[in-house]
Design an enzyme around this catalytic site. Structure first.
Site, PDB file in Angstrom:
ATOM      1  N   PRO A  38       1.216   6.271  -0.521  1.00 47.05           N
ATOM      2  CA  PRO A  38       1.476   7.676  -0.266  1.00 47.05           C
ATOM      3  C   PRO A  38       0.442   8.325   0.653  1.00 47.05           C
ATOM      4  O   PRO A  38      -0.753   8.248   0.415  1.00 47.05           O
ATOM      5  CB  PRO A  38       1.423   8.313  -1.645  1.00 47.05           C
ATOM      6  CG  PRO A  38       1.651   7.204  -2.592  1.00 47.05           C
ATOM      7  CD  PRO A  38       1.131   5.978  -1.944  1.00 47.05           C
ATOM      8  N   GLU A  39       0.950   8.959   1.675  1.00 47.73           N
ATOM      9  CA  GLU A  39       0.134   9.835   2.510  1.00 47.73           C
ATOM     10  C   GLU A  39       0.568  11.260   2.154  1.00 47.73           C
ATOM     11  O   GLU A  39       1.258  11.462   1.145  1.00 47.73           O
ATOM     12  CB  GLU A  39       0.370   9.518   3.992  1.00 47.73           C
ATOM     13  CG  GLU A  39       0.094   8.053   4.336  1.00 47.73           C
ATOM     14  CD  GLU A  39       0.290   7.730   5.813  1.00 47.73           C
ATOM     15  OE1 GLU A  39       0.124   8.626   6.663  1.00 47.73           O
ATOM     16  OE2 GLU A  39       0.605   6.566   6.118  1.00 47.73           O
ATOM     17  N   ARG A  49      -1.059  -2.371  -7.660  1.00 48.83           N
ATOM     18  CA  ARG A  49      -2.327  -2.968  -7.209  1.00 48.83           C
ATOM     19  C   ARG A  49      -3.551  -2.318  -7.861  1.00 48.83           C
ATOM     20  O   ARG A  49      -4.639  -2.869  -7.773  1.00 48.83           O
ATOM     21  CB  ARG A  49      -2.431  -2.872  -5.684  1.00 48.83           C
ATOM     22  CG  ARG A  49      -1.513  -3.846  -4.979  1.00 48.83           C
ATOM     23  CD  ARG A  49      -1.531  -3.650  -3.470  1.00 48.83           C
ATOM     24  NE  ARG A  49      -2.788  -4.044  -2.861  1.00 48.83           N
ATOM     25  CZ  ARG A  49      -3.066  -3.854  -1.572  1.00 48.83           C
ATOM     26  NH1 ARG A  49      -2.198  -3.256  -0.784  1.00 48.83           N
ATOM     27  NH2 ARG A  49      -4.214  -4.236  -1.090  1.00 48.83           N
TER      28      ARG A  49
END
Length: 274
Positions: free
Chosen positions: A2-3, A113
């Site tokens: 996500p940006e 992750r």
DNA sequence: ACGAGGTCCTGCGAGC
DNA sequence: TGCTCGCAGGACCTCG
């Protein structure tokens, strides 16, 4: 990961479900996502707290709990979803933080992750955190002049500088690639070598692309999901990211790809960007 | 201060 | 089919 547009989408989705809700129970599967806070203090800080506000800062989602703020940095693979039914086994898998709400719903931070991070900040901590991050590109006060000031100080590649959170908030690799293409600027150009017309174009394109991406609920390459678990659709609009070797949409030239800037994939058109 | 490079993690697709 | 390798949207750190 996500940006800005992805986190903005998440926040808009989960905000109505969280405002005024009390957190009844908390569970955390891994400690390695915590920074500056112990498991005990996080759980104690969240349990019984009421969500006063939910907003975005840079690429992070923030829950204002009154005394403290929970900052969720989703990193590469984090997602934040409010579920209104029991989780499926797939949804439970990789769920790192689960917060049961007083209306029976559940806020889940999921991160395959676990490069994402959770912070629990008091007011001084919050001030330090937000003070270290640059201006929000979608704020009305963000001007080409402000962008120019950040770029003028650096001989680093312009792409690296616009992705550096201390100079500009929220722009990551995908949107840096897209904005530089749209503005016709070579990503490897030293930031300080840009001229004022470059600043104006880059400023406009960063904002235009971020807004368009929000309008499409963000870009799903693999893991990103909205606050309701859906995929975004801006991946259909990308002009350079993920298109290395394919023809430029503007001129047909084969798009180039390199890892030379900050070790991140950079895709650009030799002909359209200079 | 800068740039290069590594680190934290896991999954996936490519290539053999 | 099954293995290994390289790579992935972020942020932070150290070294020279």
């Amino acid at each position: 990961m996500p940006e800005l547009p992805e986190v903005e989408t998440i926040v808009r989705d989960i905000r109505p479900a969280l405002l005024g809700r009390r957190i009844d129970r908390v569970s955390l599967s891994h400690d390695d996502v915590l920074r500056g806070v112990s498991r005990r203090r996080l759980v104690q800080g969240l349990k019984g707290a009421t969500v006063r506000e939910v907003f975005r800062r840079a690429k992070h989602a923030v829950l204002d709990l009154g005394e403290r703020r929970l900052v969720v940095q989703p990193g590469m693979t984090g997602s934040l979803i409010v579920h209104d039914r029991r989780l499926t086994s797939d949804e439970r898998r990789y769920a790192v933080l689960r917060a049961a709400l007083d209306d029976g719903r559940e806020l889940v931070y999921r991160d395959v992750r676990r490069l994402g991070t959770l912070l629990l900040l008091d007011t001084p901590g919050w001030n330090r955190y937000t003070g270290a991050i640059g201006p929000e590109p979608l704020d009305a006060g963000f001007t080409p002049r402000q962008l120019a000031a950040a770029l003028a100080r650096s001989r680093q590649a312009v792409k690296k500088v616009i992705m550096d959170q201390k100079y500009l908030a929220g722009v990551g690799n995908i949107y840096a690639n897209e904005a530089l293409f749209a503005a016709g600027i070579d990503p490897s150009k030293p930031a300080a070598s840009l001229r004022s017309d470059d600043h104006v174009r880059l400023h406009a394109e960063i904002r235009r692309i971020l807004l368009a991406a929000i309008g499409s609920n963000g870009t799903t390459v693999r893991d990103y999901r909205t606050g309701t678990g859906e995929q975004g659709s801006f991946q259909l609009e990308l002009l350079v990211y993920g298109r290395e070797g394919a023809p430029c949409r503007r001129c047909g030239t084969r798009l180039a790809g390199t890892h030379a800037i900050d070790g991140r994939i950079t895709v650009f058109c030799h002909r359209c960007q200079s």
